[in-house]
Design a protein around this motif. Structure first.
Motif, mmCIF file in Angstrom:
data_model
loop_
_atom_site.group_PDB
_atom_site.id
_atom_site.type_symbol
_atom_site.label_atom_id
_atom_site.label_comp_id
_atom_site.label_asym_id
_atom_site.label_seq_id
_atom_site.Cartn_x
_atom_site.Cartn_y
_atom_site.Cartn_z
ATOM 1 N N THR A 1 72.960 31.947 55.023
ATOM 2 C CA THR A 1 71.897 32.875 54.629
ATOM 3 C C THR A 1 72.374 34.316 54.747
ATOM 4 O O THR A 1 72.114 35.135 53.881
ATOM 5 N N LEU A 2 73.092 34.629 55.789
ATOM 6 C CA LEU A 2 73.612 35.972 55.993
ATOM 7 C C LEU A 2 74.587 36.340 54.881
ATOM 8 O O LEU A 2 74.521 37.432 54.311
ATOM 9 N N ASN A 3 75.491 35.437 54.533
ATOM 10 C CA ASN A 3 76.466 35.698 53.469
ATOM 11 C C ASN A 3 75.790 35.842 52.112
ATOM 12 O O ASN A 3 76.179 36.671 51.303
ATOM 13 N N LEU A 4 74.788 35.019 51.813
ATOM 14 C CA LEU A 4 74.099 35.103 50.528
ATOM 15 C C LEU A 4 73.320 36.407 50.409
ATOM 16 O O LEU A 4 73.253 37.006 49.342
ATOM 17 N N SER A 5 72.736 36.878 51.501
ATOM 18 C CA SER A 5 71.988 38.128 51.433
ATOM 19 C C SER A 5 72.918 39.297 51.161
ATOM 20 O O SER A 5 72.559 40.244 50.474
ATOM 21 N N LYS A 6 74.144 39.246 51.667
ATOM 22 C CA LYS A 6 75.119 40.302 51.379
ATOM 23 C C LYS A 6 75.550 40.252 49.915
ATOM 24 O O LYS A 6 75.717 41.265 49.269
ATOM 25 N N ALA A 7 75.746 39.050 49.390
ATOM 26 C CA ALA A 7 76.212 38.902 48.007
ATOM 27 C C ALA A 7 75.179 39.399 47.019
ATOM 28 O O ALA A 7 75.510 40.036 46.022
ATOM 29 N N PHE A 8 73.902 39.125 47.252
ATOM 30 C CA PHE A 8 72.877 39.535 46.309
ATOM 31 C C PHE A 8 72.381 40.951 46.568
ATOM 32 O O PHE A 8 71.736 41.540 45.728
ATOM 33 N N GLY A 9 72.685 41.514 47.702
ATOM 34 C CA GLY A 9 72.214 42.850 48.039
ATOM 35 C C GLY A 9 73.100 43.952 47.487
ATOM 36 O O GLY A 9 72.709 45.108 47.452
ATOM 37 N N GLN A 10 74.296 43.627 47.055
ATOM 38 C CA GLN A 10 75.221 44.643 46.571
ATOM 39 C C GLN A 10 74.925 44.986 45.123
ATOM 40 O O GLN A 10 74.535 44.156 44.328
ATOM 41 N N SER A 11 75.122 46.252 44.795
ATOM 42 C CA SER A 11 74.936 46.717 43.433
ATOM 43 C C SER A 11 76.253 46.577 42.677
ATOM 44 O O SER A 11 77.318 46.773 43.242
ATOM 45 N N SER A 12 76.187 46.257 41.399
ATOM 46 C CA SER A 12 77.407 46.149 40.607
ATOM 47 C C SER A 12 77.697 47.457 39.867
ATOM 48 O O SER A 12 78.593 47.500 39.041
ATOM 49 N N TYR B 1 85.271 75.994 38.268
ATOM 50 C CA TYR B 1 85.744 74.726 38.803
ATOM 51 C C TYR B 1 84.631 73.713 38.615
ATOM 52 O O TYR B 1 83.458 74.036 38.774
ATOM 53 N N GLN B 2 84.990 72.498 38.262
ATOM 54 C CA GLN B 2 83.991 71.495 37.911
ATOM 55 C C GLN B 2 84.189 70.221 38.719
ATOM 56 O O GLN B 2 85.304 69.775 38.927
ATOM 57 N N VAL B 3 83.081 69.644 39.157
ATOM 58 C CA VAL B 3 83.075 68.315 39.769
ATOM 59 C C VAL B 3 82.232 67.446 38.852
ATOM 60 O O VAL B 3 81.119 67.815 38.479
ATOM 61 N N SER B 4 82.774 66.307 38.483
ATOM 62 C CA SER B 4 82.093 65.421 37.542
ATOM 63 C C SER B 4 82.053 64.019 38.131
ATOM 64 O O SER B 4 83.060 63.510 38.600
ATOM 65 N N GLN B 5 80.874 63.420 38.088
ATOM 66 C CA GLN B 5 80.679 62.071 38.637
ATOM 67 C C GLN B 5 79.977 61.228 37.590
ATOM 68 O O GLN B 5 78.953 61.617 37.059
ATOM 69 N N ILE B 6 80.549 60.072 37.297
ATOM 70 C CA ILE B 6 79.941 59.183 36.317
ATOM 71 C C ILE B 6 79.682 57.827 36.967
ATOM 72 O O ILE B 6 80.533 57.292 37.664
ATOM 73 N N THR B 7 78.483 57.316 36.761
ATOM 74 C CA THR B 7 78.097 56.010 37.289
ATOM 75 C C THR B 7 77.882 55.069 36.112
ATOM 76 O O THR B 7 77.083 55.356 35.225
ATOM 77 N N ILE B 8 78.613 53.976 36.119
ATOM 78 C CA ILE B 8 78.493 52.946 35.098
ATOM 79 C C ILE B 8 77.540 51.888 35.649
ATOM 80 O O ILE B 8 77.819 51.257 36.674
ATOM 81 N N HIS B 9 76.409 51.707 34.984
ATOM 82 C CA HIS B 9 75.401 50.758 35.443
ATOM 83 C C HIS B 9 75.630 49.388 34.808
ATOM 84 O O HIS B 9 76.212 49.278 33.729
ATOM 85 N N SER B 10 75.144 48.360 35.461
ATOM 86 C CA SER B 10 75.358 46.990 34.993
ATOM 87 C C SER B 10 74.575 46.668 33.718
ATOM 88 O O SER B 10 74.849 45.679 33.058
ATOM 89 N N ASP B 11 73.612 47.509 33.326
ATOM 90 C CA ASP B 11 72.820 47.262 32.119
ATOM 91 C C ASP B 11 73.379 47.996 30.892
ATOM 92 O O ASP B 11 72.656 48.304 29.959
ATOM 93 N N SER B 12 74.683 48.303 30.904
ATOM 94 C CA SER B 12 75.387 48.983 29.800
ATOM 95 C C SER B 12 74.859 50.387 29.543
ATOM 96 O O SER B 12 74.787 50.843 28.413
ATOM 97 N N THR B 13 74.517 51.089 30.610
ATOM 98 C CA THR B 13 74.145 52.505 30.522
ATOM 99 C C THR B 13 75.006 53.281 31.523
ATOM 100 O O THR B 13 75.687 52.690 32.360
#
Length: 132
Positions: free
Chosen positions: A11-22, A39-51
Motif C-alpha cells: 500500500t505504501l509503495n502504490l501510494s507513492k507510485a500514484f502520487g507522483q506527477s508526470s 538577463y533572462q530565466v526561463s522555465q518550461i513545464t511539459i504537462h502529461s495532457d500534451s500542454t
C-alpha cells in the motif's frame, strides 16, 4: 503479522507510485539580447495532457537570477504536438492560436529549442536542464 506487514508495504509503495506527477520542468538562464540588454530565466513545464506552461523572468542584473521566483513572470501556455523526432509548441492566448510556434526535442534530462536560420535549416537555440 507477516501478511499485515506485506499489505502495508504494498500500500505504501502504490501510494507513492500514484502520487507522483508526470509533469517535467526544465530551466534555462542566460543573456537576453533584445532591444535592451538583460538577463533572462526561463522555465518550461511539459504537462502529461500534451500542454505546456512557459514562464519567463527578465532581470537587469545577472546576480539576481538565483532569486528569480521573487519576481512576476510572463506566462505563456499552449499545446504540444509531435512531428517526427521533434515536438512543436503552439502558443494560445485567449483561446486563439498565436503566430508563435517552436520546435523542441524532449529528453529525460534536457530539452532543446531549435529555430530556423536564414537557409531554413534548424539550428540549436537553447538547452534547458530538467529541474523536476
Amino acid at each position: 503479522m507477516k501478511y499485515f506487514l506485506l499489505i502495508f508495504m504494498l500500500t505504501l509503495n502504490l501510494s507513492k507510485a500514484f502520487g507522483q506527477s508526470s509533469d517535467r520542468t526544465y530551466l534555462w538562464h542566460g543573456h537576453h539580447y533584445g532591444s535592451t540588454y538583460s538577463y533572462q530565466v526561463s522555465q518550461i513545464t511539459i504537462h502529461s495532457d500534451s500542454t505546456y506552461t512557459w514562464k519567463v523572468w527578465i532581470m537587469n542584473i545577472k546576480k539576481e537570477w538565483k532569486t528569480y521566483k521573487q519576481y512576476v513572470p510572463q506566462i505563456s501556455k499552449g499545446k504540444i504536438t509531435r512531428n517526427g523526432k521533434f515536438y512543436n509548441l503552439t502558443e494560445y492566448r485567449n483561446g486563439n492560436k498565436t503566430d508563435y510556434d517552436w520546435k523542441i526535442k524532449i529528453m529525460d534530462r534536457r530539452l532543446k529549442f531549435y529555430y530556423l536560420n536564414i537557409k531554413e535549416k534548424l539550428k540549436l537555440g537553447a538547452k534547458y536542464k530538467r529541474i523536476e
